[in-house]
Design a protein around this motif. Structure first.
Motif, PDB file in Angstrom:
ATOM      1  N   GLY A  73       0.805  -1.209   0.000  1.00  0.00           N
ATOM      2  CA  GLY A  73       0.000   0.000   0.000  1.00  0.00           C
ATOM      3  C   GLY A  73       0.835   1.255   0.000  1.00  0.00           C
ATOM      4  N   PRO A  74       0.216   2.414   0.084  1.00  0.00           N
ATOM      5  CA  PRO A  74      -1.234   2.564   0.279  1.00  0.00           C
ATOM      6  C   PRO A  74      -2.037   2.211  -0.982  1.00  0.00           C
ATOM      7  CG  PRO A  74      -0.221   4.701  -0.016  1.00  0.00           C
ATOM      8  CD  PRO A  74       0.912   3.712   0.047  1.00  0.00           C
ATOM      9  N   TRP A  75      -3.311   1.816  -0.737  1.00  0.00           N
ATOM     10  CA  TRP A  75      -4.211   1.389  -1.779  1.00  0.00           C
ATOM     11  C   TRP A  75      -5.326   2.413  -1.984  1.00  0.00           C
ATOM     12  CZ3 TRP A  75      -3.624  -3.484  -4.162  1.00  0.00           C
ATOM     13  CH2 TRP A  75      -2.703  -4.343  -3.557  1.00  0.00           C
ATOM     14  N   THR A  76      -5.894   2.384  -3.181  1.00  0.00           N
ATOM     15  CA  THR A  76      -7.132   3.119  -3.443  1.00  0.00           C
ATOM     16  C   THR A  76      -8.231   2.100  -3.691  1.00  0.00           C
ATOM     17  OG1 THR A  76      -6.107   5.113  -4.340  1.00  0.00           O
ATOM     18  CG2 THR A  76      -8.374   4.659  -4.998  1.00  0.00           C
ATOM     19  N   TYR A  77      -9.285   2.204  -2.914  1.00  0.00           N
ATOM     20  CA  TYR A  77     -10.450   1.320  -3.064  1.00  0.00           C
ATOM     21  C   TYR A  77     -11.593   2.176  -3.599  1.00  0.00           C
ATOM     22  CZ  TYR A  77     -13.807  -2.415  -1.903  1.00  0.00           C
ATOM     23  OH  TYR A  77     -14.760  -3.413  -1.954  1.00  0.00           O
ATOM     24  N   CYS A  78     -12.137   1.790  -4.739  1.00  0.00           N
ATOM     25  CA  CYS A  78     -13.193   2.555  -5.406  1.00  0.00           C
ATOM     26  C   CYS A  78     -14.524   1.823  -5.272  1.00  0.00           C
ATOM     27  CB  CYS A  78     -12.884   2.736  -6.885  1.00  0.00           C
ATOM     28  SG  CYS A  78     -11.245   3.406  -7.248  1.00  0.00           S
ATOM     29  N   ALA A  79     -15.587   2.568  -5.028  1.00  0.00           N
ATOM     30  CA  ALA A  79     -16.912   1.961  -4.859  1.00  0.00           C
ATOM     31  C   ALA A  79     -17.981   2.832  -5.496  1.00  0.00           C
ATOM     32  CB  ALA A  79     -17.217   1.748  -3.375  1.00  0.00           C
ATOM     33  N   ILE A  80     -18.867   2.192  -6.256  1.00  0.00           N
ATOM     34  CA  ILE A  80     -20.065   2.842  -6.795  1.00  0.00           C
ATOM     35  C   ILE A  80     -21.260   2.089  -6.245  1.00  0.00           C
ATOM     36  CG2 ILE A  80     -21.370   3.414  -8.862  1.00  0.00           C
ATOM     37  CD1 ILE A  80     -18.740   3.416 -10.414  1.00  0.00           C
ATOM     38  N   GLY A  81     -22.066   2.769  -5.459  1.00  0.00           N
ATOM     39  CA  GLY A  81     -23.228   2.127  -4.860  1.00  0.00           C
ATOM     40  C   GLY A  81     -24.436   2.196  -5.780  1.00  0.00           C
ATOM     41  N   SER A  82     -25.374   1.276  -5.591  1.00  0.00           N
ATOM     42  CA  SER A  82     -26.604   1.272  -6.389  1.00  0.00           C
ATOM     43  C   SER A  82     -27.777   0.827  -5.535  1.00  0.00           C
ATOM     44  CB  SER A  82     -26.468   0.345  -7.596  1.00  0.00           C
ATOM     45  OG  SER A  82     -26.223  -0.993  -7.191  1.00  0.00           O
ATOM     46  N   ASP A  83     -28.984   1.210  -5.978  1.00  0.00           N
ATOM     47  CA  ASP A  83     -30.194   0.753  -5.303  1.00  0.00           C
ATOM     48  C   ASP A  83     -30.833  -0.368  -6.121  1.00  0.00           C
ATOM     49  OD1 ASP A  83     -31.524   1.986  -7.443  1.00  0.00           O
ATOM     50  OD2 ASP A  83     -32.009   3.783  -6.291  1.00  0.00           O
ATOM     51  N   ASN A  84     -31.994  -0.835  -5.681  1.00  0.00           N
ATOM     52  CA  ASN A  84     -32.617  -1.976  -6.342  1.00  0.00           C
ATOM     53  C   ASN A  84     -33.120  -1.668  -7.743  1.00  0.00           C
ATOM     54  OD1 ASN A  84     -32.156  -3.773  -4.300  1.00  0.00           O
ATOM     55  ND2 ASN A  84     -34.122  -3.461  -3.299  1.00  0.00           N
ATOM     56  N   ALA A  85     -33.256  -0.390  -8.078  1.00  0.00           N
ATOM     57  CA  ALA A  85     -33.678  -0.021  -9.426  1.00  0.00           C
ATOM     58  C   ALA A  85     -32.497   0.184 -10.360  1.00  0.00           C
ATOM     59  CB  ALA A  85     -34.534   1.245  -9.379  1.00  0.00           C
ATOM     60  N   GLY A  86     -31.281   0.113  -9.837  1.00  0.00           N
ATOM     61  CA  GLY A  86     -30.094   0.307 -10.662  1.00  0.00           C
ATOM     62  C   GLY A  86     -29.593   1.729 -10.713  1.00  0.00           C
ATOM     63  N   ASN A  87     -30.168   2.645  -9.935  1.00  0.00           N
ATOM     64  CA  ASN A  87     -29.630   3.997  -9.835  1.00  0.00           C
ATOM     65  C   ASN A  87     -28.302   3.941  -9.074  1.00  0.00           C
ATOM     66  OD1 ASN A  87     -32.017   5.520 -10.911  1.00  0.00           O
ATOM     67  ND2 ASN A  87     -32.999   4.524  -9.151  1.00  0.00           N
ATOM     68  N   THR A  88     -27.347   4.744  -9.501  1.00  0.00           N
ATOM     69  CA  THR A  88     -26.012   4.657  -8.921  1.00  0.00           C
ATOM     70  C   THR A  88     -25.569   5.966  -8.289  1.00  0.00           C
ATOM     71  OG1 THR A  88     -24.986   5.235 -11.046  1.00  0.00           O
ATOM     72  CG2 THR A  88     -25.307   2.889 -10.567  1.00  0.00           C
ATOM     73  N   THR A  89     -24.600   5.837  -7.390  1.00  0.00           N
ATOM     74  CA  THR A  89     -23.952   6.992  -6.790  1.00  0.00           C
ATOM     75  C   THR A  89     -22.777   7.423  -7.666  1.00  0.00           C
ATOM     76  OG1 THR A  89     -22.335   5.702  -5.528  1.00  0.00           O
ATOM     77  CG2 THR A  89     -24.493   6.082  -4.496  1.00  0.00           C
TER      78      THR A  89
END
Length: 516
Positions: free
Chosen positions: A490-506
């Protein structure tokens, strides 16, 4: 608590099932322990304790615990008659779907009921086995009526006399008493009958949770309620002899939006999210209409419960954006003749949950022939965010008139789809845990779900210097397996894109591991 309040199904909430039955969640607990002063234990010898000896602990399938109450139409039953017990539908079977109705089935082995379930009378308590499920449904109303393998006379020996049911619902502002036996968040030895003193705050024409669509619930400010409280007796403060309802579900603290453990109210403008700890009560006046001096009669004149003789609708109950890769979102519903009925024609209409009245003939389209093989309904869905309901009624001809159509319209079948074009209201978060020392030091990293706003993730990770979270390349679905990142690399970069049950994303979120 399933819908809300049955203990023993808490894992469904703790793992955060999505509408498709996936995506575990590392989120808030089911329900915080109720404050002792919010619903204090009832003493068996107190005035209120003596009034509620008919209420007790119901143990159903898989060890699920609920509350239930001995009932009778007039309160003076034949001592030789088998006793009837009233509780929620999900206490009998929490796998029931949107349109399911269960009638007159043998109760599974191991189902029991213990009346007068107080903390200070354990030595005198007696547990009875359950004989039959006379009625259970989650369609329109969350209710079950069960028959004990014991008589009213057997219960009278324990000073247990049945409650009667009110034929009207409590008006907003009515003072209430809710008696229930919560389990979740309660220490052993104290999981007994408690009493919540509260108020009916509103009449709710439409209430949605998970796959269920309910009518005419009562919103309350009852507190001290958790898993195990389902089916708890609710009376008005001035009339503790008659039930006006049963505890049904609550808005679980820590959960967001609408979903299992987080009911929402329907309206023409969209689903209304209640505040934390809002408790809802199931009405019992429809059950009262089907009780007689000799028991329960689903075919009694004036009985308003659904007999379950309707066309079969196979909905997906999905959540979707209004525009999909295949074009505008559509209904995907199959309609077939139901068991016990042979309608040859079918009519449909649709509208927002809480605004459309499926029981009224106005708005239904011209009936279509219903072949034995069924037919498909694939009309384009409305584009507006809301829970949209498809009302489906079957009949003998194309007139939409007459007794058969009237009976069908009284209890039509439903399909529903939630159109959701709104991105999640919360940003992604991660949980990073450190293990080992020196060359073996490792970080286990996983994104944190937030039901029901964040129920899925796309993730990627790499060395901090070469990982760009804004670059869509390299993202993959998170499969609930934490990333194992060597600290020495490291150091590391962790990337995340969240979504809801309809597929809308952050928007993509970037995290440095280790932080700082």
């Amino acid at each position: 608590m399933r819908t809300a309040l049955a203990a023993g199904t808490a894992w469904l909430l703790a793992t955060g099932l999505t509408a498709a039955g996936a995506a575990p969640a590392q989120a808030a607990p089911l329900q915080a322990a109720p404050a002792a002063d919010a619903a204090p234990l009832l003493d068996a010898g107190s005035a209120d304790g003596r009034r509620f000896r008919a209420t007790g602990r119901l143990v159903g399938g898989g060890g699920t615990t609920c509350s239930a109450t001995v009932v009778h139409a007039g309160g003076r039953p034949d001592p030789a008659a088998k006793a009837l017990v009233l509780s929620n539908g999900h206490c009998a079977d929490d796998t029931m779907g949107t349109n399911d109705v269960v009638t007159d089935k043998a109760a599974p082995e191991g189902w029991t009921f213990t009346p007068a379930f107080f903390h200070d009378n354990v030595a005198e308590q007696k547990t009875f086995t359950m004989e039959r499920v006379l009625y259970a449904t989650m369609k329109d109303i969350d209710v079950s009526l069960l028959r004990l393998n014991a008589t009213y006379g057997d219960l009278a020996k324990l000073d247990v006399t049945p409650k009667t049911l009110a034929d009207r619902r409590p008006a907003p502002g009515t003072a209430l008493r809710a008696v229930h036996a919560p389990s979740d968040g309660i220490e052993d030895g104290r999981r007994h009958l408690r009493q919540s003193r509260c108020t009916a705050t509103a009449a709710v024409p439409a209430l949605h949770e998970h796959t269920w669509l309910w009518k005419d619930a009562t919103r309350t400010d009852c507190l001290g309620i958790s898993g195990g409280s389902s089916g708890g007796a609710v009376t008005t403060a001035g009339d503790t002899g008659r039930l006006v309802g049963m505890l049904n579900t609550i808005a679980t603290p820590g959960y967001l939006g609408c979903g299992l453990g987080r009911p929402c109210e329907g309206s023409a403008e969209g689903l209304v999210v209640p505040k934390d700890d809002t408790a809802y009560v199931t009405p019992v006046d429809a059950v009262a209409s089907c009780l007689t001096g000799s028991g329960f009669d689903l075919r009694r004149t004036g009985c308003r419960l659904d007999r379950g003789t309707q066309v079969t609708v196979t909905p997906d109950g999905r959540q979707t954006r209004s525009t999909t890769p295949d074009g505008p979102a559509r209904w995907d519903v199959r309609i077939t003749p139901g068991q016990g009925t042979r309608p040859t024609w079918v009519a449909v209409k649709s509208g927002p949950f809480g605004a459309v009245d499926c029981t009224r003939p106005e708005g239904y389209g011209t009936p279509r022939r219903l072949p034995a093989a069924g037919l498909e309904h694939t009309a384009v869905l409305p584009a507006q965010d809301n829970l949209h309901v498809l009302c489906v009624a079957g009949g003998p001809d194309a007139t939409l008139q007459g007794a058969a159509w009237a009976a069908s319209l009284a209890h039509p079948a439903y399909a529903y789809v939630r159109v959701d074009n709104t991105p999640p209201t919360v940003a992604p978060r991660i949980d990073a845990q450190h293990f080992g020392e020196g060359d073996d030091a490792t970080y286990w990293v996983r994104p944190v779900y937030a039901p029901w706003e964040l129920t899925g993730y796309q993730v990627k990770y790499g060395p901090r210097a070469g990982t760009d979270c804004a670059d869509p390349a390299g993202y993959r679905p998170y499969l609930n397996i934490p990333a194992s990142l060597k600290a020495s690399q490291g150091p590391w970069t962790y990337c995340a894109i969240g979504s809801d049950n309809a597929g809308n994303t952050t928007a993509p979120a970037a995290f440095t591991v280790p932080s700082g």
